[in-house]
Enzyme design. Sequence first.
Site, PDB file in Angstrom:
ATOM      1  N   GLY A  31       0.808  -1.371  -0.010  1.00  0.00           N
ATOM      2  CA  GLY A  31      -0.039   0.083   0.215  1.00  0.00           C
ATOM      3  C   GLY A  31       1.123   1.272   0.205  1.00  0.00           C
ATOM      4  O   GLY A  31       2.262   1.406   0.661  1.00  0.00           O
ATOM      5  N   TYR A  68      -9.842   6.196  -3.076  1.00  0.00           N
ATOM      6  CA  TYR A  68      -8.961   5.686  -1.597  1.00  0.00           C
ATOM      7  C   TYR A  68     -10.266   4.002  -1.508  1.00  0.00           C
ATOM      8  O   TYR A  68      -9.367   2.532  -2.047  1.00  0.00           O
ATOM      9  CB  TYR A  68      -9.002   5.805  -0.725  1.00  0.00           C
ATOM     10  CG  TYR A  68      -7.847   5.027   0.118  1.00  0.00           C
ATOM     11  CD1 TYR A  68      -6.603   4.985   0.120  1.00  0.00           C
ATOM     12  CD2 TYR A  68      -8.874   4.826   1.282  1.00  0.00           C
ATOM     13  CE1 TYR A  68      -6.416   3.726   1.093  1.00  0.00           C
ATOM     14  CE2 TYR A  68      -7.654   3.396   1.741  1.00  0.00           C
ATOM     15  CZ  TYR A  68      -6.085   3.351   1.827  1.00  0.00           C
ATOM     16  OH  TYR A  68      -6.066   2.539   2.713  1.00  0.00           O
ATOM     17  N   LYS A 113      -9.689   0.049  -3.249  1.00  0.00           N
ATOM     18  CA  LYS A 113      -9.851  -0.988  -2.126  1.00  0.00           C
ATOM     19  C   LYS A 113     -10.724  -2.465  -2.754  1.00  0.00           C
ATOM     20  O   LYS A 113     -10.624  -3.186  -2.858  1.00  0.00           O
ATOM     21  CB  LYS A 113      -9.819  -0.539  -0.466  1.00  0.00           C
ATOM     22  CG  LYS A 113      -8.586   0.331  -0.229  1.00  0.00           C
ATOM     23  CD  LYS A 113      -6.970  -0.827  -0.609  1.00  0.00           C
ATOM     24  CE  LYS A 113      -5.500   0.300   0.094  1.00  0.00           C
ATOM     25  NZ  LYS A 113      -4.742  -0.679   0.372  1.00  0.00           N
TER      26      LYS A 113
END
Length: 210
Positions: A71, A122, A126
Amino acid sequence: MSRLMLVGATGLVGHCVLQQALADVRVNQVVAPTRRALPPHPKLLNPLVDFDHLPVDAGWWVVDAVICTLGTTIKVAGSQAAFYRVDHDFPLQVARLAQRQGAKAYALNSALGADPASRVFYSRTKGELERDLQTLGYPSLTFVRPGLIGGERQQNRPAEQLAVRLSTLLQPLLPRRYRVVPAGRIAHHLLQAALGGTPGVRVLMAEQLV
């Protein structure tokens, strides 16, 4: 005894996973591909790689399970496209290559709010990774979704560090989902998921980690 792959070993959670895995008697070897060398250990195999050009036929892809803690941030990556490559494309490629060589379990350090339909880039990234991993058909697939992560990062993230400090002060007042989760706790759940190999797809929410 298991042969475990760990990607993201140089990060906060990844470092905790590495230390726990190396100390775990159930783990025979940890394969941790990284860009820069890790401190040597008798149970560690540390191939140095360029994640943009992973060696698809390398023998070290033969593992029983994979833990992914890769990440970055958009600021560090430099653009949304570069961020997406690190947080989506690389973890998915690792999953494919390890599965091709027999991996049966995959545990991902995802994030609170992961949702492929999210308006937040974001969270959408994910969520898309979680969605795309499910298409691979791993017998055991676990998504760990922490909120704020507690611990000392090598990489400076001022906004995140401030949020962690404030949340720590307000911890007794916050719902469990929004409390700071120590990196070591996240690492513990990832390791147990990978080694346990519980069948199916599981999501461990933030409130289950604290």
